[in-house]
Write an enzyme that holds these catalytic residues in place. Structure first.
Site, PDB file in Angstrom:
ATOM      1  NE  ARG A 137      -2.557   1.051   3.548  1.00 48.72           N
ATOM      2  CZ  ARG A 137      -3.323   0.935   4.632  1.00 48.72           C
ATOM      3  NH1 ARG A 137      -4.621   0.682   4.495  1.00 48.72           N
ATOM      4  NH2 ARG A 137      -2.799   1.053   5.834  1.00 48.72           N
ATOM      5  CE  LYS A 193      -2.700   4.697   7.372  1.00 43.61           C
ATOM      6  NZ  LYS A 193      -4.141   4.859   7.592  1.00 43.61           N
ATOM      7  CD  GLU A 232     -11.909   6.251   4.308  1.00 45.29           C
ATOM      8  OE1 GLU A 232     -11.149   6.060   5.279  1.00 45.29           O
ATOM      9  OE2 GLU A 232     -11.571   6.040   3.136  1.00 45.29           O
TER      10      GLU A 232
END
Length: 456
Positions: free
Chosen positions: A154, A256, A292
């Protein structure tokens, strides 16, 4: 039945391989290969401290580390009163990448402030990413990691989006292992919490005009933590935000990057001042589909079907989210990844959130446009409890890892002893055995030590 373990050395790095005495075919997810047909232990090492046995291909990969004295005793803190805040530990890991984009091997340093130019890319233009994962202490005192390679992949995906070089998956995982082992005394006792691991990738080189930084820093620090929400596993109360948005199509919501989190602080602060635990965001185009929570993915349960918003660029592909989907499917649940409208949320039987920090957090109520909807009589829902128990049992090494997700600290004695003594390893909880000229995987949680002399 006979096993072998070869340790070969090259530039102080070495690769152990597990294989059977005859040249079997290894069948794994449809692929086949024939490993070497020898069984002798070849020890050419001079120093080693950590390795990982990758369950996907039965290879152990290891690399040398700095000599760090590991304290076996626990740190002297109140383990019964851990929150989710920084507790300074002993060591952090730092590696640098100059303009060529290749990271140095890096090493461990005492935890503390770092020096950075005021015109660093991370400080001026927010060119940075972070990851989050955890280490757990088992009842036998060994340490367990959960899917660290997923965090590595990721980070690489996020780095590409942010025009940054990134460490390889192998470098990332090895650095995590080194940092955890060096801070082992800070891993909480079983049932008291976990060691939160925070890898950072940032543009540390000086830059004035808007451009990628000329140098990058890969840093890992750790801290023992308890529950993220003060409620623990008790249900949390969310408010749906319909003015502020976390991400937009074409933006960076799916990686992220650090800026994603600063952007939610305003709405989160307002919500907490009103007594809510956190904020649930809607899509920025239609303002009707779930995205989210500030730092968690969301799931909706209706008539034994579990639904969660699909990953389409504005939602972070959570590793706990991915794990919960796979665990739920393995337990017979139907899981759908799709657009989930706010009306479905309000009519759900059960709602829960997932994330590295929270693991699984049941939702007790949702407030939307002044209307409050409660779930499960404000108790923990059956599905939430079932999935929480299944996942945490895997993460803590309390159940058999049939999915090959966990990486456990292991140690064994080298033949002849010498200065090495016992060598500490991180291994997947799989062992390879031979039957009818085929290799099979089985669990080795029951083993305490492996004496390599028995394999020679």
């Amino acid at each position: 039945m006979e096993f072998g373990l070869v340790l070969s050395s090259s530039r102080a790095d070495f690769t152990p391989l597990l294989y059977s005495s005859s040249p079997p075919a290894f069948v794994n997810h449809g692929s086949r290969f024939r490993p070497p047909s020898c069984i002798k232990v070849q020890n050419q090492l001079h120093f080693m401290s950590s390795a990982v046995l990758m369950g996907s291909n039965a290879r152990c990969e290891a690399s040398r580390t700095s000599t760090i004295q590991e304290a076996s005793e626990l740190a002297d803190i109140n383990w019964d009163n851990l929150g989710f805040g920084l507790v300074p530990t002993d060591y952090m890991y730092i590696a640098k990448s100059p303009i060529d984009g290749v990271f140095t091997e890096g090493g461990l340093q005492r935890f503390g402030p770092i020096q950075m130019c005021p015109s660093a890319g991370i400080l001026n233009y927010g060119q940075g990413l972070f990851e989050g994962l955890k280490a757990y202490r088992k009842e036998d005192g060994s340490i367990l990691l959960f899917r660290p390679e997923e965090n590595a992949w990721r980070m690489r995906t996020g780095a590409e989006r942010m025009c940054m070089p990134s460490p390889t998956v192998e470098h990332f995982v090895d650095a995590v292992k080194k940092t955890v082992l060096a801070n082992k005394r800070w891993v909480p006792p079983p049932g008291k919490g976990s060691l939160y691991i925070r890898p950072l990738l940032m543009g540390s080189g000086a830059v004035l005009g808007l451009a990628p930084a000329p140098e990058y820093t890969f840093l890992i620090f750790v801290s023992p933590v308890g529950n993220y929400f003060k409620e623990g596993l008790a249900p949390i109360n969310l408010i749906v935000e319909n003015e502020f948005h976390r991400a937009i199509p074409g933006g960076t919501g799916g990686v992220k990057t650090i800026g994603n989190y600063a952007a939610v602080l305003k709405a989160q602060s307002i919500a907490k001042a009103k007594g809510y635990s956190d904020v649930l965001y809607l899509d920025s185009v239609h303002k009707k589909y779930l995205e989210e929570v500030s730092s968690c993915n969301v799931f909706v349960v209706k008539d034994k079907v579990i639904s969660t918003p699909a990953i389409k660029g504005t939602i972070l592909p959570g590793i706990t989210r991915k794990s919960i989907i796979e665990v739920a499917q393995s337990q017979g649940f139907q899981v759908e990844e799709r657009l989930v409208a706010i009306d479905e949320l309000l009519e759900a039987d059960e709602v829960f959130c997932t994330g590295t920090a929270v693991v699984v957090s049941p939702v007790g109520s949702i407030t939307y446009l002044g209307k409050r909807v409660e779930y499960g009589d404000e108790g923990v829902g059956i599905v939430s409890q079932q999935l929480y128990s299944a996942l945490t049992s895997l993460q803590m090494g309390l159940s058999e890892d049939k999915l090959c997700w966990t990486v456990v600290e292991w140690f064994f004695s080298l033949p002849g002893g010498g200065d090495l003594g016992q060598v500490r390893y991180f291994l997947n909880l799989d062992f390879i055995y031979s039957k009818n000229n085929l290799l099979y995987k089985t669990n080795v949680m029951r083993l305490k030590h492996m004496n390599l002399s028995t394999f020679s």
